[in-house]
Design a protein around this motif. Sequence first.
Motif, PDB file in Angstrom:
ATOM      1  N   PRO A   1       0.835  -1.194   0.000  1.00 62.30           N
ATOM      2  CA  PRO A   1       0.000   0.000   0.000  1.00 62.30           C
ATOM      3  C   PRO A   1       0.878   1.255   0.000  1.00 62.30           C
ATOM      4  N   VAL A   2       0.540   2.224  -0.839  1.00 63.27           N
ATOM      5  CA  VAL A   2       1.362   3.412  -0.984  1.00 63.27           C
ATOM      6  C   VAL A   2       0.471   4.643  -1.148  1.00 63.27           C
ATOM      7  N   ILE A   3       0.953   5.755  -0.637  1.00 66.55           N
ATOM      8  CA  ILE A   3       0.307   7.059  -0.843  1.00 66.55           C
ATOM      9  C   ILE A   3       1.177   7.826  -1.830  1.00 66.55           C
ATOM     10  N   ILE A   4       0.538   8.421  -2.823  1.00 62.10           N
ATOM     11  CA  ILE A   4       1.247   9.237  -3.808  1.00 62.10           C
ATOM     12  C   ILE A   4       1.070  10.707  -3.420  1.00 62.10           C
ATOM     13  N   ILE A   5       2.169  11.404  -3.266  1.00 62.60           N
ATOM     14  CA  ILE A   5       2.117  12.840  -2.994  1.00 62.60           C
ATOM     15  C   ILE A   5       2.400  13.546  -4.308  1.00 62.60           C
ATOM     16  N   GLY A   6       1.406  14.248  -4.805  1.00 60.32           N
ATOM     17  CA  GLY A   6       1.497  14.907  -6.099  1.00 60.32           C
ATOM     18  C   GLY A   6       0.520  14.256  -7.059  1.00 60.32           C
ATOM     19  N   ALA A   7      -0.257  15.074  -7.746  1.00 62.03           N
ATOM     20  CA  ALA A   7      -1.265  14.542  -8.666  1.00 62.03           C
ATOM     21  C   ALA A   7      -1.195  15.278  -9.991  1.00 62.03           C
TER      22      ALA A   7
ATOM     23  N   ILE B   1      -4.118   9.882  -2.820  1.00 67.16           N
ATOM     24  CA  ILE B   1      -3.157  10.911  -3.235  1.00 67.16           C
ATOM     25  C   ILE B   1      -3.257  12.109  -2.305  1.00 67.16           C
ATOM     26  N   ILE B   2      -2.162  12.840  -2.249  1.00 65.72           N
ATOM     27  CA  ILE B   2      -2.097  14.079  -1.478  1.00 65.72           C
ATOM     28  C   ILE B   2      -1.620  15.156  -2.427  1.00 65.72           C
ATOM     29  N   ASP B   3      -2.376  16.240  -2.531  1.00 64.16           N
ATOM     30  CA  ASP B   3      -1.985  17.352  -3.395  1.00 64.16           C
ATOM     31  C   ASP B   3      -2.814  18.578  -3.048  1.00 64.16           C
TER      32      ASP B   3
ATOM     33  N   VAL C   1       5.587   5.793   0.855  1.00 62.95           N
ATOM     34  CA  VAL C   1       5.116   7.036   0.246  1.00 62.95           C
ATOM     35  C   VAL C   1       5.997   7.337  -0.957  1.00 62.95           C
ATOM     36  N   ILE C   2       5.363   7.781  -2.047  1.00 64.03           N
ATOM     37  CA  ILE C   2       6.118   8.219  -3.220  1.00 64.03           C
ATOM     38  C   ILE C   2       5.758   9.668  -3.493  1.00 64.03           C
TER      39      ILE C   2
ATOM     40  N   VAL D   1      10.386   6.154   1.805  1.00 64.01           N
ATOM     41  CA  VAL D   1      10.004   7.369   1.086  1.00 64.01           C
ATOM     42  C   VAL D   1      10.791   7.360  -0.213  1.00 64.01           C
ATOM     43  N   ALA D   2      10.073   7.435  -1.321  1.00 61.59           N
ATOM     44  CA  ALA D   2      10.715   7.542  -2.629  1.00 61.59           C
ATOM     45  C   ALA D   2      10.266   8.855  -3.236  1.00 61.59           C
ATOM     46  N   PHE D   3      11.127   9.460  -4.040  1.00 63.11           N
ATOM     47  CA  PHE D   3      10.719  10.685  -4.715  1.00 63.11           C
ATOM     48  C   PHE D   3      11.293  10.722  -6.108  1.00 63.11           C
TER      49      PHE D   3
END
Length: 171
Positions: A20-26, A50-52, A85-86, A111-113
């Motif tokens: 399970p992952v949350i994407i930051i940025g849409a 997602i978080i944005d 989180v990515i 945390v990946a970016f």
Amino acid sequence: LTMRYCVKKTFKKMGVLQIPVIIIGAGKTAELMLRSFDNDSGFGYKVVGIIDDHPISNDLAERFPLLGTFTNVENVVRESGIQSVIIAAPGLPSEQLIAMINKVQLYVKNVAFIPDVRGTPVGNLELENLFDEKIILLKVKNNLARRYNRIFKMLFDVSISLMRLICLVPL
């Protein structure tokens, strides 16, 4: 190899062994990343949300719940219990990106970016850490600069050409 691919594909369809992952940025970068996840069975990510601040992508906003904004990213990640989180916001100013990573990494395992390397050749890219300076070095290798790689490529090209020629001669 084929069996492994089929098993991974089946597991992906069933939702088994997915992280399970949350994407930051849409934005467009997140869309491209998710397209890659959808097309490749090797990625075992299940996007939870997602978080944005201002989701640019309508597709992402329709497919996944909007969990919060950049200002409350720390609370959203902590309360979600997600361990990966990515951050897919390469246009984020570096100070804001570093602050976000520092806030989020306290509550997750990974945390990946996606860094802003638009226009950089990414084929044969290697990463090297310069720990003392706290920076990374991206190296682009030219594999054909090595003599044995050029010889191997030439032999491969000649053998493929000969096989094609043998197949086409009867025609």
